[in-house]
Motif scaffolding. Structure first.
Motif, short mmCIF file in Angstrom:
data_model
loop_
_atom_site.label_atom_id
_atom_site.label_comp_id
_atom_site.label_asym_id
_atom_site.label_seq_id
_atom_site.Cartn_x
_atom_site.Cartn_y
_atom_site.Cartn_z
N ALA A 1 5.17 -3.11 13.30
CA ALA A 1 6.34 -2.46 12.71
C ALA A 1 5.93 -1.53 11.56
O ALA A 1 6.40 -0.40 11.45
N VAL A 2 5.03 -2.02 10.69
CA VAL A 2 4.59 -1.20 9.56
C VAL A 2 3.82 0.02 10.05
O VAL A 2 3.99 1.14 9.53
N ALA A 3 2.98 -0.15 11.05
CA ALA A 3 2.21 0.97 11.58
C ALA A 3 3.14 2.05 12.12
O ALA A 3 2.94 3.25 11.85
N ARG A 4 4.16 1.65 12.85
CA ARG A 4 5.10 2.64 13.38
C ARG A 4 5.89 3.29 12.26
O ARG A 4 6.18 4.50 12.30
N ALA A 5 6.25 2.53 11.25
CA ALA A 5 7.00 3.08 10.12
C ALA A 5 6.17 4.12 9.36
O ALA A 5 6.68 5.18 8.97
N LEU A 6 4.89 3.84 9.17
CA LEU A 6 4.04 4.77 8.42
C LEU A 6 3.73 6.04 9.21
O LEU A 6 3.34 7.05 8.62
N ARG A 7 3.89 5.99 10.51
CA ARG A 7 3.69 7.21 11.31
C ARG A 7 4.93 8.10 11.29
O ARG A 7 4.89 9.23 11.79
N SER A 8 6.00 7.64 10.72
CA SER A 8 7.25 8.40 10.68
C SER A 8 7.33 9.20 9.38
O SER A 8 6.57 8.96 8.43
N PRO A 9 8.28 10.13 9.28
CA PRO A 9 8.46 10.89 8.04
C PRO A 9 9.33 10.19 7.01
O PRO A 9 9.74 10.82 6.01
N ALA A 10 9.64 8.91 7.21
CA ALA A 10 10.51 8.18 6.27
C ALA A 10 9.97 8.27 4.84
O ALA A 10 8.76 8.21 4.61
N TRP A 11 10.89 8.40 3.86
CA TRP A 11 10.47 8.55 2.47
C TRP A 11 10.17 7.21 1.80
O TRP A 11 9.60 7.17 0.71
N TYR A 12 10.51 6.12 2.47
CA TYR A 12 10.24 4.79 1.91
C TYR A 12 9.87 3.87 3.06
O TYR A 12 10.56 3.82 4.09
N CYS B 1 -1.93 -7.20 5.88
CA CYS B 1 -1.36 -6.09 6.65
C CYS B 1 -2.10 -4.79 6.33
O CYS B 1 -2.38 -3.99 7.24
N ARG B 2 -2.42 -4.58 5.06
CA ARG B 2 -3.16 -3.36 4.69
C ARG B 2 -4.55 -3.34 5.34
O ARG B 2 -5.02 -2.29 5.77
N GLN B 3 -5.18 -4.51 5.41
CA GLN B 3 -6.49 -4.57 6.04
C GLN B 3 -6.39 -4.23 7.53
O GLN B 3 -7.25 -3.54 8.08
N TYR B 4 -5.34 -4.71 8.17
CA TYR B 4 -5.10 -4.37 9.57
C TYR B 4 -4.96 -2.86 9.74
O TYR B 4 -5.52 -2.27 10.68
N LEU B 5 -4.23 -2.22 8.83
CA LEU B 5 -4.03 -0.78 8.92
C LEU B 5 -5.35 -0.03 8.76
O LEU B 5 -5.60 0.97 9.46
N ARG B 6 -6.21 -0.51 7.85
CA ARG B 6 -7.52 0.13 7.67
C ARG B 6 -8.33 0.03 8.96
O ARG B 6 -8.95 1.00 9.40
N GLU B 7 -8.34 -1.15 9.55
CA GLU B 7 -9.10 -1.35 10.77
C GLU B 7 -8.52 -0.56 11.94
O GLU B 7 -9.24 -0.22 12.89
N ALA B 8 -7.22 -0.24 11.83
CA ALA B 8 -6.57 0.56 12.88
C ALA B 8 -6.79 2.05 12.67
O ALA B 8 -6.31 2.85 13.49
N GLY B 9 -7.50 2.42 11.59
CA GLY B 9 -7.84 3.83 11.38
C GLY B 9 -6.92 4.58 10.45
O GLY B 9 -7.04 5.81 10.33
N PHE B 10 -5.98 3.91 9.78
CA PHE B 10 -5.10 4.59 8.85
C PHE B 10 -5.87 4.98 7.59
O PHE B 10 -6.68 4.21 7.07
N GLN B 11 -5.61 6.17 7.08
CA GLN B 11 -6.23 6.61 5.85
C GLN B 11 -5.60 5.91 4.66
O GLN B 11 -4.43 5.52 4.70
N GLU B 12 -6.36 5.79 3.57
CA GLU B 12 -5.86 5.09 2.39
C GLU B 12 -4.63 5.78 1.80
O GLU B 12 -3.74 5.13 1.27
N SER B 13 -4.58 7.11 1.91
CA SER B 13 -3.42 7.83 1.38
C SER B 13 -2.14 7.47 2.14
O SER B 13 -1.05 7.46 1.56
N VAL B 14 -2.28 7.16 3.43
CA VAL B 14 -1.13 6.74 4.23
C VAL B 14 -0.78 5.29 3.92
O VAL B 14 0.40 4.94 3.75
#
Length: 322
Positions: free
Chosen positions: A173-184, A197-210
């Motif tokens: 859910a968080v991964a999909r939310a961060l791929r959207s233009p939502a402001w929050y 959850c943040r560690q999962y996002l890093r391993e999934a290739g998300f940049q730290e800024s995202v």
């Protein structure tokens, strides 16, 4: 024409597109627009309807775009006010002098129509239930989403997303939310759960800024314990983020090269009447001492060319807000 404008307004509202409805409510002749004249200005600057000629329309469009960018309540815009007209202006009236040869004064009611912000609540928890009750008070439209709805939810730049699945499908859910233009994007959970959850996002290739967009644990730290208190702390954070974003000004970047610095500006000030002129669409232009000047109408161009120094002397074409 007004009927067509209102039909367009209805279509834009249904499509969740922002616009400003500008309506002439009073005039002092001579003016080309009369009371009841109406125009609709969209976020791309396009104008449908009629709100006045080349002296009035650029200011109305500029003010509409400012209103769409900054938000705010409806207000009265006065164009072409004399000193007497300025003295009669009431509180909250934005006044722009207009000295084109045609003269006249226009009072225009500027009415913004912004899509109601949506709050996507992902999960089925007591906090989500409490937010669904409380958030509409802050003008949020609630959209409840379960796991099967993740693929079809369509948040836009006016949307906020809260994930509260209690570990069932937080990461997806968080991964999909961060791929959207939502402001929050927020997530309800412990600090340990948030870091996992943040560690999962890093391993999934998300940049730290995202990843930094994720607010987890969601809500301001007010010592909240009950679901209702946690919901209130999240609403407080939503208000805080929204207000801070509304007041942020875009940073000016350094020019990439000397040629970029000397590029033709998008707009220019008419040196005679002080109106904003779109350079690309300007039909009246004059060159004096190697500098180009743009005008809202032929009358301003003629006045300038008859005595350029008169209009190049320092003077204030100030905007007055009463």
């Amino acid at each position: 024409m007004p009927e067509n404008v209102l039909k367009l307004a209805q279509r834009l509202e249904q499509a969740r597109k922002p616009f400003v409805l500008a309506t002439v409510v009073w005039c002092e002749r001579p003016t080309s627009a009369k009371p009841g004249a109406r125009a609709l200005i969209q976020a791309d600057g396009s104008v449908s309807g009629w709100i006045g000629g080349s002296c009035a329309q650029p200011v109305v469009v500029r003010e509409a775009l400012r209103l769409l960018h900054e938000g705010g309540d409806p207000y009265l815009l006065r164009l072409g006010a004399s000193e007497a007209g300025l003295a009669r202006a009431g509180p909250g009236v934005r006044v722009f002098p207009m000295t084109c040869s045609s003269g006249g004064v226009l009072d225009i009611y500027m009415e913004p129509h912004l899509p109601q912000p949506r709050l996507f609540l992902i999960g089925a928890s007591p906090v989500v239930t409490a937010l669904a009750r409380l958030a509409p008070v802050l003008d949020f439209a609630i959209v409840r989403v379960d796991e099967s709805g993740l693929l079809t939810m369509q948040p836009d730049e006016r949307s906020a997303i809260l994930v509260a699945t209690h570990g069932e499908y937080d990461e997806e859910a968080v991964a999909r939310a961060l791929r959207s233009p939502a402001w929050y994007v927020g997530m309800v959970g412990s600090r340990r759960r948030a870091e996992a959850c943040r560690q999962y996002l890093r391993e999934a290739g998300f940049q730290e800024s995202v990843i930094a967009r994720l607010r987890a644990p969601a809500g301001l730290d007010v010592g909240a314990v009950t679901p209702e208190e946690i919901a209130a702390s999240i609403l407080a954070e939503l208000v805080q983020v929204r207000r801070r974003q509304a007041t942020q000004k875009p940073e000016m970047s350094e020019p990439a090269s000397a040629s970029a610095a000397s590029a033709t500006p998008a707009t220019a000030i008419d040196p005679v009447c002080g109106m904003i002129v779109e350079v690309a669409a300007a039909r009246q232009c004059s060159t004096y001492q190697g500098q180009d000047f743009y005008f809202c109408c032929p009358a301003c161009k003629r006045l300038f060319e008859s005595d350029p120094q008169r209009y190049l002397a320092p003077k204030a074409h100030a905007t007055h807000e009463r």
